[in-house]
Design an enzyme around this catalytic site. Structure first.
Site, short mmCIF file in Angstrom:
data_model
loop_
_atom_site.label_atom_id
_atom_site.label_comp_id
_atom_site.label_asym_id
_atom_site.label_seq_id
_atom_site.Cartn_x
_atom_site.Cartn_y
_atom_site.Cartn_z
N LYS A 1 -11.00 -2.32 44.24
CA LYS A 1 -11.04 -3.46 45.16
C LYS A 1 -10.15 -4.39 45.03
O LYS A 1 -9.75 -5.01 43.96
CB LYS A 1 -12.49 -3.94 44.92
CG LYS A 1 -13.25 -4.42 46.04
CD LYS A 1 -14.59 -4.90 45.93
CE LYS A 1 -15.40 -5.55 47.05
NZ LYS A 1 -16.81 -5.95 46.75
O1 G3P Z 1 -19.23 -7.62 47.82
C1 G3P Z 1 -18.81 -8.60 48.75
C2 G3P Z 1 -19.73 -9.20 49.89
O2 G3P Z 1 -20.73 -8.02 50.17
C3 G3P Z 1 -20.19 -10.47 49.24
O3 G3P Z 1 -21.39 -10.97 50.18
O4 G3P Z 1 -23.22 -12.40 50.46
O5 G3P Z 1 -21.34 -13.35 48.82
O6 G3P Z 1 -20.95 -13.03 51.32
P1 G3P Z 1 -21.68 -12.59 50.21
#
Ligand code: G3P
Length: 214
Positions: free
Chosen positions: A83
Site C-alpha cells: 500500500k
Molecule cells: O484503510 C483506509 C480507509 O479505509 C480508512 O478509513 O474511516 O479512517 O476514513 P477511515
C-alpha cells in the site's frame, strides 16, 4: 464485488473469515496502532490466516524507502499487496514495484485525476476514501462513479477499491456502480446481515416449528 475487511484486529478478521464471505484484508498505520501490537506480529498473524490479498502500508515517504519497504513487505507472502500513498514518490514506487511484479494498492485517493495517475502507474488497486470526502461535505460516491467510468473508457486493469466506508449504503452504491472491491470496517460488514423482517420471520418459523408434532 469483493469484500475486504478494513482492520488490523485479528479477532475481527477471524470472525469475518468464519462467515465465508471475506476476500481479503486492508490495513493502514492507524489501524495497526489501534491494536497496540508490533506491526511485525500483527502482519505475521494476518498472513498466517488469510489467503486472499492483504494490503500492508509503507511508512517511509522517500522513493528509495518505499521501494525497500515495499520489497520487504512483498517478500512476506504471495498475498501481500504493497500500500503506497498517492504522492509523487508513491506513484513512482507504484510503477517500479509493478514492473517487478509486486501488487500495489495506491491509497489516500481523493480525486479522479489522482486515480488516473495510479492507473497509469499500473496500480493493482486504487483506494478512493469516500467517508472522508463525505466528512467535508463532498460526495464520496460520486468519485467512485467517475473513476469506474474513466477506467472503463480506457480499459485500465486497476481495480477500484472503495475505502473509508462508513455504512451499508456506501456498499450498496458501490455495487450498483460496479466497483471491484469494498474494504469495510468489521462493524459495517456485520451490519450487512441485519434486517428486522429476517429476525421476525425466523422467530415465527421457530415458534411454528415447536407446534409440529414430533
Ligand atoms: O484503510 C483506509 C480507509 O479505509 C480508512 O478509513 O474511516 O479512517 O476514513 P477511515
Amino acid at each position: 464485488m469483493k469484500f475486504f475487511v478494513d482492520t488490523a484486529d485479528t479477532t475481527e478478521i477471524r470472525k469475518a473469515l468464519a462467515w465465508g464471505i471475506l476476500d481479503g484484508v486492508t490495513t493502514n498505520p492507524s489501524l495497526v496502532a489501534k491494536t497496540g501490537r508490533r506491526f511485525e506480529d500483527v502482519r505475521a498473524e494476518i498472513l498466517a490466516m488469510v489467503s486472499g490479498p492483504v494490503s500492508l502500508e509503507v511508512t517511509d515517504m522517500t522513493l528509495e524507502g518505499m521501494l525497500k519497504q515495499g520489497r520487504d513487505l512483498a517478500a512476506l507472502g504471495p498475498q501481500v499487496v504493497v500500500k503506497l500513498p498517492l504522492t509523487r514518490e508513491g506513484i513512482a514506487a507504484c510503477k517500479a514495484l509493478t514492473d517487478e511484479g509486486i501488487r500495489t494498492n495506491v491509497t489516500l485517493c481523493f480525486s479522479a485525476n489522482q486515480a488516473l495517475l495510479a492507473a497509469k502507474a499500473g496500480a493493482t488497486y486504487i483506494s478512493p476514501f469516500v467517508g472522508r470526502l463525505d466528512d467535508i461535505s463532498m460526495d464520496g460516491m460520486r468519485l467512485i462513479e467517475d473513476i469506474v467510468q474513466i477506467y472503463k473508457n480506457y480499459s485500465f486493469k486497476t481495480q477500484v477499491l472503495v475505502a473509508s466506508v462508513r455504512h451499508p449504503v456506501h456498499i450498496l452504491q458501490a455495487a450498483k456502480m460496479g466497483a471491484h472491491v469494498c474494504t469495510v470496517p468489521f462493524k459495517v460488514l456485520d451490519q450487512l446481515f441485519n434486517h428486522p423482517l429476517t429476525d421476525m420471520g425466523n422467530e415465527q418459523f421457530l415458534k411454528d416449528w415447536a407446534k409440529v408434532p414430533g
